[in-house]
Motif scaffolding. Sequence first.
Motif, PDB file in Angstrom:
ATOM      1  N   GLY A 106      46.012  49.891  42.966  1.00  0.00           N
ATOM      2  CA  GLY A 106      46.429  48.941  43.075  1.00  0.00           C
ATOM      3  C   GLY A 106      45.979  47.781  43.765  1.00  0.00           C
ATOM      4  O   GLY A 106      46.275  46.276  43.352  1.00  0.00           O
ATOM      5  N   TYR A 107      44.695  47.875  44.631  1.00  0.00           N
ATOM      6  CA  TYR A 107      44.182  47.099  45.133  1.00  0.00           C
ATOM      7  C   TYR A 107      43.187  46.407  44.298  1.00  0.00           C
ATOM      8  O   TYR A 107      43.351  45.537  44.296  1.00  0.00           O
ATOM      9  CB  TYR A 107      43.318  47.552  46.523  1.00  0.00           C
ATOM     10  N   LEU A 108      42.307  47.275  43.049  1.00  0.00           N
ATOM     11  CA  LEU A 108      41.984  46.633  42.303  1.00  0.00           C
ATOM     12  C   LEU A 108      42.529  45.312  41.006  1.00  0.00           C
ATOM     13  O   LEU A 108      42.229  44.832  40.988  1.00  0.00           O
ATOM     14  CB  LEU A 108      41.049  47.663  41.098  1.00  0.00           C
ATOM     15  N   VAL A 109      43.747  45.917  41.048  1.00  0.00           N
ATOM     16  CA  VAL A 109      44.658  45.170  39.755  1.00  0.00           C
ATOM     17  C   VAL A 109      44.965  44.477  40.425  1.00  0.00           C
ATOM     18  O   VAL A 109      45.189  42.968  39.972  1.00  0.00           O
ATOM     19  CB  VAL A 109      45.730  46.634  39.501  1.00  0.00           C
ATOM     20  N   GLY A 110      45.329  44.025  41.915  1.00  0.00           N
ATOM     21  CA  GLY A 110      45.717  43.054  42.349  1.00  0.00           C
ATOM     22  C   GLY A 110      44.494  41.919  43.172  1.00  0.00           C
ATOM     23  O   GLY A 110      44.438  40.982  42.320  1.00  0.00           O
ATOM     24  N   TRP A 111      43.389  42.229  43.292  1.00  0.00           N
ATOM     25  CA  TRP A 111      41.841  41.262  43.394  1.00  0.00           C
ATOM     26  C   TRP A 111      42.325  40.807  42.116  1.00  0.00           C
ATOM     27  O   TRP A 111      41.372  39.371  41.752  1.00  0.00           O
ATOM     28  CB  TRP A 111      40.914  42.497  44.015  1.00  0.00           C
ATOM     29  N   GLY A 112      41.913  41.842  40.291  1.00  0.00           N
ATOM     30  CA  GLY A 112      42.178  41.479  39.549  1.00  0.00           C
ATOM     31  C   GLY A 112      42.922  40.455  38.664  1.00  0.00           C
ATOM     32  O   GLY A 112      42.411  39.418  38.041  1.00  0.00           O
ATOM     33  N   SER A 113      43.873  40.175  39.016  1.00  0.00           N
ATOM     34  CA  SER A 113      44.989  39.888  38.825  1.00  0.00           C
ATOM     35  C   SER A 113      44.623  38.009  39.453  1.00  0.00           C
ATOM     36  O   SER A 113      44.882  37.167  39.377  1.00  0.00           O
ATOM     37  CB  SER A 113      46.452  40.279  39.334  1.00  0.00           C
ATOM     38  N   LEU A 114      44.492  39.120  41.078  1.00  0.00           N
ATOM     39  CA  LEU A 114      43.907  36.990  41.306  1.00  0.00           C
ATOM     40  C   LEU A 114      43.431  36.622  41.163  1.00  0.00           C
ATOM     41  O   LEU A 114      43.655  35.182  40.700  1.00  0.00           O
ATOM     42  CB  LEU A 114      43.921  37.130  43.166  1.00  0.00           C
ATOM     43  N   SER A 155      35.934  34.117  42.263  1.00  0.00           N
ATOM     44  CA  SER A 155      37.555  35.120  42.620  1.00  0.00           C
ATOM     45  C   SER A 155      36.558  36.422  43.102  1.00  0.00           C
ATOM     46  O   SER A 155      37.697  36.848  44.190  1.00  0.00           O
ATOM     47  CB  SER A 155      38.521  34.771  41.568  1.00  0.00           C
ATOM     48  N   LEU A 156      36.043  37.173  42.335  1.00  0.00           N
ATOM     49  CA  LEU A 156      36.313  38.163  41.831  1.00  0.00           C
ATOM     50  C   LEU A 156      34.998  38.707  43.390  1.00  0.00           C
ATOM     51  O   LEU A 156      35.518  39.798  44.257  1.00  0.00           O
ATOM     52  CB  LEU A 156      35.041  39.401  41.088  1.00  0.00           C
ATOM     53  N   LEU A 157      34.607  38.055  43.861  1.00  0.00           N
ATOM     54  CA  LEU A 157      33.585  38.052  44.993  1.00  0.00           C
ATOM     55  C   LEU A 157      34.828  37.888  46.302  1.00  0.00           C
ATOM     56  O   LEU A 157      34.213  38.231  47.305  1.00  0.00           O
ATOM     57  CB  LEU A 157      32.056  37.135  44.931  1.00  0.00           C
ATOM     58  N   PHE A 158      35.313  36.592  45.915  1.00  0.00           N
ATOM     59  CA  PHE A 158      35.710  36.052  47.444  1.00  0.00           C
ATOM     60  C   PHE A 158      37.622  36.200  47.474  1.00  0.00           C
ATOM     61  O   PHE A 158      37.247  36.183  48.840  1.00  0.00           O
ATOM     62  CB  PHE A 158      35.380  35.059  48.233  1.00  0.00           C
ATOM     63  N   GLY A 159      37.940  36.880  46.693  1.00  0.00           N
ATOM     64  CA  GLY A 159      39.267  36.728  46.428  1.00  0.00           C
ATOM     65  C   GLY A 159      40.636  35.607  47.106  1.00  0.00           C
ATOM     66  O   GLY A 159      39.654  34.817  46.913  1.00  0.00           O
ATOM     67  N   PRO A 160      41.186  36.370  47.996  1.00  0.00           N
ATOM     68  CA  PRO A 160      41.895  34.889  48.619  1.00  0.00           C
ATOM     69  C   PRO A 160      41.278  33.683  49.126  1.00  0.00           C
ATOM     70  O   PRO A 160      42.005  32.855  49.352  1.00  0.00           O
ATOM     71  CB  PRO A 160      42.664  36.730  50.222  1.00  0.00           C
TER      72      PRO A 160
END
Length: 67
Positions: free
Chosen positions: A12-20, A42-47
């Motif tokens: 769930g964490y990985l899917v959310g990060w990829g979706s973001l 975004s893959l590196l820094f996310g939010p």
Amino acid sequence: MLVAAQIPQEPGYLVGWGSLALINAGLAQGKNRSGLAWFLISLLFGPVATFILVAFCDKLPGSVESQ
């Protein structure tokens, strides 16, 4: 003896990060910026990348679409 650290891998964490990252790429393209570059950022820094993109990146002038 070296012992590798255990990294929790919750799907769930990985899917959310990829979706973001995909959402940020779409936002970037909407502002006439490189979607691929912002996807990778975004893959590196996310939010944090989302905040930077929304708060500090104005829309760049682009080609005018004829109607």
